[in-house]
Design a protein around this motif. Structure first.
Motif, PDB file in Angstrom:
ATOM      1  N   UNK A 165       1.949  -9.674   7.490  1.00 43.29           N
ATOM      2  CA  UNK A 165       1.701  -8.986   6.220  1.00 43.29           C
ATOM      3  C   UNK A 165       1.068  -7.626   6.463  1.00 43.29           C
ATOM      4  N   UNK A 166       0.114  -7.581   7.371  1.00 41.04           N
ATOM      5  CA  UNK A 166      -0.555  -6.321   7.700  1.00 41.04           C
ATOM      6  C   UNK A 166       0.455  -5.296   8.228  1.00 41.04           C
ATOM      7  N   UNK A 167       1.342  -5.756   9.095  1.00 44.07           N
ATOM      8  CA  UNK A 167       2.358  -4.864   9.655  1.00 44.07           C
ATOM      9  C   UNK A 167       3.318  -4.374   8.572  1.00 44.07           C
ATOM     10  N   UNK A 168       3.650  -5.265   7.655  1.00 47.69           N
ATOM     11  CA  UNK A 168       4.533  -4.886   6.549  1.00 47.69           C
ATOM     12  C   UNK A 168       3.878  -3.803   5.691  1.00 47.69           C
ATOM     13  N   UNK A 169       2.608  -3.974   5.392  1.00 49.57           N
ATOM     14  CA  UNK A 169       1.887  -2.975   4.593  1.00 49.57           C
ATOM     15  C   UNK A 169       1.838  -1.628   5.320  1.00 49.57           C
ATOM     16  N   UNK A 170       1.612  -1.663   6.613  1.00 50.55           N
ATOM     17  CA  UNK A 170       1.588  -0.423   7.400  1.00 50.55           C
ATOM     18  C   UNK A 170       2.944   0.278   7.355  1.00 50.55           C
ATOM     19  N   UNK A 171       4.000  -0.508   7.416  1.00 47.97           N
ATOM     20  CA  UNK A 171       5.351   0.071   7.380  1.00 47.97           C
ATOM     21  C   UNK A 171       5.679   0.627   5.995  1.00 47.97           C
ATOM     22  N   UNK A 172       5.198  -0.051   4.960  1.00 50.52           N
ATOM     23  CA  UNK A 172       5.387   0.469   3.597  1.00 50.52           C
ATOM     24  C   UNK A 172       4.662   1.805   3.462  1.00 50.52           C
ATOM     25  N   UNK A 173       3.434   1.868   3.977  1.00 48.47           N
ATOM     26  CA  UNK A 173       2.647   3.111   3.915  1.00 48.47           C
ATOM     27  C   UNK A 173       3.379   4.253   4.612  1.00 48.47           C
ATOM     28  N   UNK A 174       3.966   3.954   5.758  1.00 50.57           N
ATOM     29  CA  UNK A 174       4.706   4.979   6.504  1.00 50.57           C
ATOM     30  C   UNK A 174       5.975   5.393   5.762  1.00 50.57           C
ATOM     31  N   UNK A 175       6.568   4.438   5.062  1.00 54.85           N
ATOM     32  CA  UNK A 175       7.837   4.706   4.373  1.00 54.85           C
ATOM     33  C   UNK A 175       7.666   5.593   3.142  1.00 54.85           C
ATOM     34  N   UNK A 176       6.546   5.417   2.437  1.00 56.50           N
ATOM     35  CA  UNK A 176       6.377   6.148   1.168  1.00 56.50           C
ATOM     36  C   UNK A 176       5.446   7.349   1.283  1.00 56.50           C
ATOM     37  N   UNK A 177       4.689   7.447   2.330  1.00 57.83           N
ATOM     38  CA  UNK A 177       3.639   8.406   2.690  1.00 57.83           C
ATOM     39  C   UNK A 177       2.277   7.835   2.307  1.00 57.83           C
ATOM     40  N   UNK A 178       1.303   8.133   3.146  1.00 60.99           N
ATOM     41  CA  UNK A 178      -0.005   7.482   3.059  1.00 60.99           C
ATOM     42  C   UNK A 178      -0.705   7.709   1.718  1.00 60.99           C
ATOM     43  N   UNK A 179      -0.650   8.924   1.211  1.00 62.32           N
ATOM     44  CA  UNK A 179      -1.355   9.233  -0.032  1.00 62.32           C
ATOM     45  C   UNK A 179      -0.803   8.422  -1.204  1.00 62.32           C
ATOM     46  N   UNK A 180       0.524   8.350  -1.297  1.00 64.65           N
ATOM     47  CA  UNK A 180       1.159   7.563  -2.366  1.00 64.65           C
ATOM     48  C   UNK A 180       0.826   6.084  -2.203  1.00 64.65           C
ATOM     49  N   UNK A 181       0.806   5.634  -0.961  1.00 60.09           N
ATOM     50  CA  UNK A 181       0.495   4.231  -0.676  1.00 60.09           C
ATOM     51  C   UNK A 181      -0.906   3.878  -1.168  1.00 60.09           C
ATOM     52  N   UNK A 182      -1.881   4.703  -0.795  1.00 56.87           N
ATOM     53  CA  UNK A 182      -3.260   4.379  -1.170  1.00 56.87           C
ATOM     54  C   UNK A 182      -3.508   4.555  -2.668  1.00 56.87           C
ATOM     55  N   UNK A 183      -2.816   5.489  -3.290  1.00 57.74           N
ATOM     56  CA  UNK A 183      -2.925   5.615  -4.753  1.00 57.74           C
ATOM     57  C   UNK A 183      -2.476   4.321  -5.419  1.00 57.74           C
ATOM     58  N   UNK A 184      -1.348   3.799  -4.949  1.00 59.95           N
ATOM     59  CA  UNK A 184      -0.829   2.542  -5.503  1.00 59.95           C
ATOM     60  C   UNK A 184      -1.750   1.373  -5.158  1.00 59.95           C
TER      61      UNK A 184
END
Length: 229
Positions: A165-184
């Motif tokens: 799960x942690x790896x999946x979240x990291x890959x999602x963050x990389x896919x959408x860009x970190x700022x958008x990821x953390x906003x969400x």
């Protein structure tokens, strides 16, 4: 019905496909036990597979609704697994562009599942996210908060699927860009108390204490007003 589907209706084989989907969907109306749902899903899967050459799935709104119903937490894992098979068949057929367009249609059933899923169901669900959602990249953004709310329950310390799960979240963050990821992510934490602990756990695990906060401003996200809440 969209333009693409209207054009396909001139094809007699596609019209037969629509009729077969209608017939398969009728089985859900007569389902009174969970075994009936598995049978109905099996028949729907067969129709979809037999017509896989058509990338436009007819009656997608009704299909999305039925699949979401089959992922109700009160139903057993066997129904959930069979429904996930249907999702995978559809995702293979429609491809990433159509999935991005219909993200909310199919995700409404998937996103709440992980928190209530049996252990035998979780790997299949995570695979769907890894194989079909990650490649959507930045087109995930409109549904990103829902996706994170759906994935975070898997980030339970000591659980079998923590690392995955942690790896999946990291890959999602990389896919959408970190700022958008953390906003969400902060949006998820604000609106969904159940994911606050795993969410904060993720943030703390990815905060580099050797760097200043100014060098990690993406963790604050891009919505300052949200952070004030």
């Amino acid at each position: 019905m969209n333009t693409e589907e209207l054009e396909l209706l001139s094809d007699s084989k596609y019209r037969n496909y629509v009729a077969a989907i209608d017939k398969a969907l009728k089985n859900f109306e007569y389902s009174s036990e969970w075994a009936d749902l598995i049978s109905a899903l099996g028949k729907l899967n067969k129709v979809l597979q037999n017509n896989a050459k058509y990338q436009v799935v007819p009656k997608k709104l009704t299909i999305g609704k039925r699949l979401a119903q089959c992922l109700h937490p009160a139903l057993p894992g066997g129904v959930h697994r069979k429904a996930l098979e249907t999702y995978e068949i559809i995702f293979k057929i429609i491809g990433p562009k159509r999935l991005a367009k219909d993200l909310f249609l199919y995700s409404s059933g998937l996103f709440p599942l992980l928190a209530n899923a049996a252990m035998s169901v979780k790997p299949t669900l995570l695979s769907l996210y890894e194989i079909y959602y990650l490649p959507l990249g930045k087109t995930l953004k409109p549904g990103l908060q829902g996706l994170l709310t759906g994935i975070l329950p898997g980030l339970e310390e000591g659980s079998e699927y923590y690392e995955r799960t942690n790896m999946l979240l990291e890959k999602v963050a990389a896919a959408v860009d970190q700022s958008a990821f953390y906003s969400a992510l902060w949006g998820s934490l604000l609106t969904s108390p159940a994911v606050r602990l795993p969410g904060i756990t993720y943030v703390l695990a990815h905060l580099n204490r050797k760097l200043s906060m100014e060098d990690q401003l993406y963790i604050i996200g891009s919505d300052i007003e949200l952070m004030k809440q």
